[in-house]
Design an enzyme around this catalytic site. Structure first.
Site, PDB file in Angstrom:
ATOM      1  N   ASP A 237      29.263 -15.794  -6.837  1.00 45.65           N
ATOM      2  CA  ASP A 237      27.867 -14.951  -6.204  1.00 45.65           C
ATOM      3  C   ASP A 237      27.683 -15.747  -5.007  1.00 45.65           C
ATOM      4  O   ASP A 237      27.214 -16.821  -5.061  1.00 45.65           O
ATOM      5  CB  ASP A 237      27.081 -14.927  -7.385  1.00 45.65           C
ATOM      6  CG  ASP A 237      25.814 -13.980  -6.945  1.00 45.65           C
ATOM      7  OD1 ASP A 237      25.900 -13.377  -5.801  1.00 45.65           O
ATOM      8  OD2 ASP A 237      25.255 -13.795  -7.987  1.00 45.65           O
ATOM      9  N   HIS A 329      28.725  -2.882  -7.811  1.00 45.92           N
ATOM     10  CA  HIS A 329      27.807  -3.460  -7.191  1.00 45.92           C
ATOM     11  C   HIS A 329      28.086  -3.863  -5.833  1.00 45.92           C
ATOM     12  O   HIS A 329      27.377  -3.514  -4.728  1.00 45.92           O
ATOM     13  CB  HIS A 329      27.589  -4.854  -7.951  1.00 45.92           C
ATOM     14  CG  HIS A 329      26.319  -5.824  -7.440  1.00 45.92           C
ATOM     15  ND1 HIS A 329      25.233  -5.133  -7.780  1.00 45.92           N
ATOM     16  CD2 HIS A 329      26.261  -6.688  -6.853  1.00 45.92           C
ATOM     17  CE1 HIS A 329      24.057  -6.272  -6.946  1.00 45.92           C
ATOM     18  NE2 HIS A 329      24.972  -7.044  -6.511  1.00 45.92           N
TER      19      HIS A 329
HETATM   20  C1  HEM Z   1      21.444 -10.128 -11.661  1.00 47.64           C
HETATM   21  C2  HEM Z   1      21.708  -9.509 -10.499  1.00 47.64           C
HETATM   22  C3  HEM Z   1      22.768  -9.720  -9.509  1.00 47.64           C
HETATM   23  C4  HEM Z   1      24.049 -10.174  -9.720  1.00 47.64           C
HETATM   24  C5  HEM Z   1      24.547 -10.756 -11.040  1.00 47.64           C
HETATM   25  C6  HEM Z   1      24.582 -10.195  -8.567  1.00 47.64           C
HETATM   26  C7  HEM Z   1      26.077 -10.566  -8.318  1.00 47.64           C
HETATM   27  C8  HEM Z   1      26.629 -10.182  -7.072  1.00 47.64           C
HETATM   28  C9  HEM Z   1      28.063 -10.597  -6.931  1.00 47.64           C
HETATM   29  C10 HEM Z   1      28.903 -11.410  -8.118  1.00 47.64           C
HETATM   30  C11 HEM Z   1      28.255 -10.296  -5.509  1.00 47.64           C
HETATM   31  C12 HEM Z   1      29.831 -10.319  -4.909  1.00 47.64           C
HETATM   32  C13 HEM Z   1      29.985 -11.575  -4.230  1.00 47.64           C
HETATM   33  C14 HEM Z   1      29.058 -11.633  -3.081  1.00 47.64           C
HETATM   34  O1  HEM Z   1      29.373 -11.249  -2.063  1.00 47.64           O
HETATM   35  O2  HEM Z   1      28.241 -12.591  -3.391  1.00 47.64           O
HETATM   36  C15 HEM Z   1      27.241  -9.671  -4.846  1.00 47.64           C
HETATM   37  C16 HEM Z   1      27.162  -9.300  -3.453  1.00 47.64           C
HETATM   38  C17 HEM Z   1      25.868  -8.647  -3.187  1.00 47.64           C
HETATM   39  N1  HEM Z   1      24.801  -8.755  -3.737  1.00 47.64           N
HETATM   40 FE1  HEM Z   1      24.233  -8.907  -5.668  1.00 47.64          FE
HETATM   41  N2  HEM Z   1      23.819  -9.451  -7.651  1.00 47.64           N
HETATM   42  C18 HEM Z   1      22.535  -9.131  -8.256  1.00 47.64           C
HETATM   43  C19 HEM Z   1      21.432  -8.601  -7.585  1.00 47.64           C
HETATM   44  C20 HEM Z   1      21.586  -8.291  -6.442  1.00 47.64           C
HETATM   45  C21 HEM Z   1      20.175  -7.576  -5.861  1.00 47.64           C
HETATM   46  C22 HEM Z   1      18.793  -7.425  -6.263  1.00 47.64           C
HETATM   47  C23 HEM Z   1      20.813  -7.200  -4.506  1.00 47.64           C
HETATM   48  C24 HEM Z   1      19.806  -6.826  -3.219  1.00 47.64           C
HETATM   49  C25 HEM Z   1      18.942  -5.821  -3.573  1.00 47.64           C
HETATM   50  C26 HEM Z   1      21.894  -7.686  -4.240  1.00 47.64           C
HETATM   51  C27 HEM Z   1      22.516  -7.956  -3.019  1.00 47.64           C
HETATM   52  C28 HEM Z   1      24.161  -8.035  -2.851  1.00 47.64           C
HETATM   53  C29 HEM Z   1      24.514  -8.012  -1.437  1.00 47.64           C
HETATM   54  C30 HEM Z   1      23.895  -7.784  -0.234  1.00 47.64           C
HETATM   55  C31 HEM Z   1      25.813  -8.300  -1.680  1.00 47.64           C
HETATM   56  C32 HEM Z   1      27.187  -8.402  -0.657  1.00 47.64           C
HETATM   57  C33 HEM Z   1      27.710  -7.225  -0.604  1.00 47.64           C
HETATM   58  C34 HEM Z   1      28.535  -7.271   0.572  1.00 47.64           C
HETATM   59  O3  HEM Z   1      28.599  -7.027   1.654  1.00 47.64           O
HETATM   60  O4  HEM Z   1      29.839  -7.279   0.099  1.00 47.64           O
HETATM   61  N3  HEM Z   1      22.301  -8.228  -5.360  1.00 47.64           N
HETATM   62  N4  HEM Z   1      26.171  -9.872  -6.017  1.00 47.64           N
END
Ligand code: HEM
Length: 419
Positions: A237, A329
């Protein structure tokens, strides 16, 4: 990706107070996550690559003596690579707190920041020895909407500062939401962190009451340096996070324009997102990977390659279905405009086990950006509508803060607003 350059000086002004030896100064620039390129999470690893942080004071080998300069055009703790531990403290101003009181409090906190982050005790520190190993301690201050309640400050409140719109999957608990002032304390050592936290609370009680405290953690320093962190669902993450050297980074993360006092500052969105880990444990590995759109083993997109490769959102399986699920996601969180990107700097939390033995655990989602209405809210709306993760998560706490720009010796955090 090159390591960003520093515009700051190193350490604190000379101060012989306290019994702790003054650290000798050694310039140290190591390779690591920032230097390694986009696949390393922007905020993982331990190379200090932010504007204010590529200088480390160190006396001898040992992570305890590493410091992050408190000075610079931006506050430390926003682009600083993740430390292992964090505490977020939210305060509410005491009734009838004047503008002068606010100023005095911020001066006091800034003095604590200068001292504690450079391994020196706070003023009248009852345990000065506990301050001697700063272990990359950073202390970052932010203002909630209530800070601007005084008539004279009202016109200085950024438009976006206030509670976020309601989202369908929110189950907000006021005891972990809101707050007039945020104090974010991050450190590689929990003992130093505990001491700093105590001093900061001690120096705040004449001005404000503690509203909530939330603690977070990452891997211990040295365990997985240079690797992108993992959250408690086991996912890598932090992969696709903007880096300070990326085109558009400054526009996306640092405030500019009105109100002018916030130039060089940022907005910090903190969401406490509980994970239903026991239920998640029962899901097949394939379903877990489909939920995010990336592999659990190494964080690579399901369309193949390595962690740093771009997901191919158009790729189709032989049966014609999308390789990356329409509700995955990463698909919904993606933005194409670099100015809409946010800088995530989250921490795992676990306050359980509770009741039936299930952990009260999840993610303290922490993100910096220039304007939450333009950047966080549209992404969160898409996620709230359709993200597969919603089956396994609930947001239980929410807060937004305006993080003032950094300060230099002789100044204090918030001076651009209050002086
Ligand atoms: C428990 C809640 C969440 C979990 C477990 C989670 C997990 C992840 C994971 C595993 C990734 C893919 C790896 C990475 O690029 O970091 C990711 C990407 C991302 N997450 Fe989350 N996330 C959560 C909540 C959120 C929230 C609330 C937001 C914003 C509103 C968010 C925004 C993003 C963004 C912007 C990316 C990158 C997307 C890209 O450009 O590929 N995430 N998240």
């Amino acid at each position: 990706m090159s390591t960003p350059t520093s515009s700051s000086n190193v350490g604190a002004p000379g101060d012989s107070e306290g019994a702790v030896p003054v650290l000798s100064r050694r310039r140290f620039l190591a390779g690591g996550a920032w230097a390694a390129g986009a696949t390393a999470a922007a905020v993982s690893g331990y190379t200090l690559g932010s504007h204010q942080s590529d200088d480390i004071l160190s006396d001898a080998p040992g992570v305890g003596q590493d410091t992050v300069s408190p000075y610079g055009s931006h506050q430390a703790g926003i682009t600083t690579p993740l430390q292992s531990h964090a505490s977020f403290l939210a305060f509410d101003l005491l009734p009838a707190t004047t503008l002068d009181d606010r100023r005095r409090w911020l001066e006091l906190l800034s003095d604590d920041i200068e001292r504690l982050t450079t391994g020196r005790p706070a003023l009248a520190d009852p345990q000065p020895e506990l301050a001697s190993l700063p272990a990359r301690l950073t202390i970052t201050l932010g203002f909630g909407a209530g800070f601007f309640a005084a008539a004279i400050l009202r016109s200085q409140r950024p438009d976006w500062l206030g509670p976020l719109p309601a989202f369908r999957h929110d189950e907000l608990d006021t005891s972990v939401s809101g707050g007039d002032v945020l104090v974010q304390v991050c450190c590689d050592d929990p003992v130093t962190l505990s001491h700093a936290r105590r001093m900061l609370i001690r120096d705040s009680t004449s001005f404000a009451s503690l509203r909530w405290v939330q603690h977070g953690f990452q891997r211990a320093r040295g365990v997985a340096d240079g690797q992108t962190p993992r959250n408690l669902m086991g996912q890598v993450d932090g992969t696709s996070n903007p880096m300070p050297a990326d085109p558009g980074f400054d526009d996306a993360i640092w405030h500019s324009g009105e109100p002018a006092w916030l130039a060089g500052g940022t907005a910090l969105v903190l969401r406490r997102i509980r994970m239903r880990l026991s239920a998640w444990d029962g899901l097949s590995r394939d379903s877990k990977e489909a939920t995010i759109g990336r592999r659990l083993s190494d964080g690579a997109p399901l369309t193949g390659g390595h962690e740093g490769d771009e997901p191919d959102l158009d790729a189709r399986a032989p049966d014609g279905s999308s390789v990356i699920h329409p509700q995955a996601h990463v698909r919904l969180a993606r933005v194409s405009d670099p100015k809409q990107r946010i800088l995530r700097r989250g921490y795992n939390y676990e306050d359980g086990p509770v009741r039936d033995g299930a952990p009260e655990a999840g993610l303290l989602f922490v993100a910096a950006m220039a304007d939450p209405t333009r950047q966080f809210v549209p992404v969160q709306r898409r996620l709230d509508e359709a993200d597969l993760l919603n089956d396994w998560t609930r947001t239980v706490g929410s807060a937004v803060f305006a993080v003032p720009p950094g300060f230099m010796p002789g100044g204090y955090v918030g001076a651009t607003l209050l002086t």
